[in-house]
Scaffold this motif. Sequence first.
Motif, mmCIF file in Angstrom:
data_model
loop_
_atom_site.group_PDB
_atom_site.id
_atom_site.type_symbol
_atom_site.label_atom_id
_atom_site.label_comp_id
_atom_site.label_asym_id
_atom_site.label_seq_id
_atom_site.Cartn_x
_atom_site.Cartn_y
_atom_site.Cartn_z
ATOM 1 N N LEU A 1 -9.631 5.334 8.326
ATOM 2 C CA LEU A 1 -8.728 5.428 7.177
ATOM 3 C C LEU A 1 -8.351 4.043 6.662
ATOM 4 N N ASP A 2 -8.136 3.947 5.357
ATOM 5 C CA ASP A 2 -7.606 2.730 4.752
ATOM 6 C C ASP A 2 -6.094 2.757 4.964
ATOM 7 N N PRO A 3 -5.513 1.738 5.604
ATOM 8 C CA PRO A 3 -4.074 1.796 5.898
ATOM 9 C C PRO A 3 -3.172 1.762 4.673
ATOM 10 N N ARG A 4 -3.641 1.199 3.571
ATOM 11 C CA ARG A 4 -2.764 1.082 2.396
ATOM 12 C C ARG A 4 -2.329 2.441 1.835
ATOM 13 N N PRO A 5 -3.238 3.398 1.597
ATOM 14 C CA PRO A 5 -2.772 4.710 1.116
ATOM 15 C C PRO A 5 -1.935 5.456 2.156
ATOM 16 N N VAL A 6 -2.215 5.255 3.438
ATOM 17 C CA VAL A 6 -1.421 5.905 4.477
ATOM 18 C C VAL A 6 0.015 5.377 4.433
ATOM 19 N N ILE A 7 0.168 4.076 4.312
ATOM 20 C CA ILE A 7 1.502 3.473 4.231
ATOM 21 C C ILE A 7 2.206 3.907 2.948
ATOM 22 N N ALA A 8 1.473 3.934 1.838
ATOM 23 C CA ALA A 8 2.057 4.354 0.559
ATOM 24 C C ALA A 8 2.540 5.800 0.632
ATOM 25 N N ALA A 9 1.771 6.670 1.287
ATOM 26 C CA ALA A 9 2.171 8.071 1.422
ATOM 27 C C ALA A 9 3.422 8.190 2.300
ATOM 28 N N ALA A 10 3.459 7.455 3.405
ATOM 29 C CA ALA A 10 4.629 7.504 4.294
ATOM 30 C C ALA A 10 5.874 6.995 3.580
ATOM 31 N N ALA A 11 5.714 6.046 2.677
ATOM 32 C CA ALA A 11 6.858 5.467 1.965
ATOM 33 C C ALA A 11 7.483 6.444 0.970
ATOM 34 N N THR A 12 6.802 7.554 0.664
ATOM 35 C CA THR A 12 7.365 8.548 -0.267
ATOM 36 C C THR A 12 8.335 9.498 0.427
ATOM 37 N N LYS A 13 8.391 9.450 1.739
ATOM 38 C CA LYS A 13 9.244 10.371 2.490
ATOM 39 C C LYS A 13 10.678 9.846 2.544
ATOM 40 N N PRO A 14 11.661 10.748 2.587
ATOM 41 C CA PRO A 14 13.072 10.343 2.501
ATOM 42 C C PRO A 14 13.724 9.987 3.835
ATOM 43 N N PHE A 15 12.973 9.516 4.814
ATOM 44 C CA PHE A 15 13.583 9.248 6.114
ATOM 45 C C PHE A 15 13.726 7.764 6.420
#
Length: 113
Positions: free
Chosen positions: A10-24
Motif C-alpha cells: 500500500l501507498d502510505p499517503r492515501p492510508v494516512i489521508a483516509a485515517a485523518a478523516t476520522k473524528p478520533f
Amino acid sequence: MADSCHSLGLDPRPVIAAAATKPFGFMPFYPGPVVGGHAGRLADAGAQVEYLDPLVPSARLAGAVRTAVTDPGATDWDLAVIHIVHPGTDLSWLDADRTLDVGHRLDAVAAAR
C-alpha cells in the motif's frame, strides 16, 4: 507506518489521508526524508545534504526542492545518516565507519538476513 504499508503493498499517503478523516483525533504525519529539520540547518551551515527515500522522490530542503539520490554508491559520502530503512533498500554502499544509525534500524536489518 510507511514500513507497514509497504509490506502490505500500500501507498502510505492515501492510508494516512483516509485515517485523518476520522473524528478520533488522529494527527497525520507523512513519510519524509527529514526528521526535525536537521538537514535544513546543516545545509544552511554549508554542508552538502542529499537524501535517499524511495517513497519521497522530491522534497523541499533548506529552501530548495531536491530530488532523491538514485545511486548512492556513486558518491563518496562523508557521513550517511540512517533514519528509516525501507524493505528492499540496497544498503551495500554504506561504509560502517561513516554511518550514523539514529533509528537503530541497521541492527534489525542485519538480524533479518
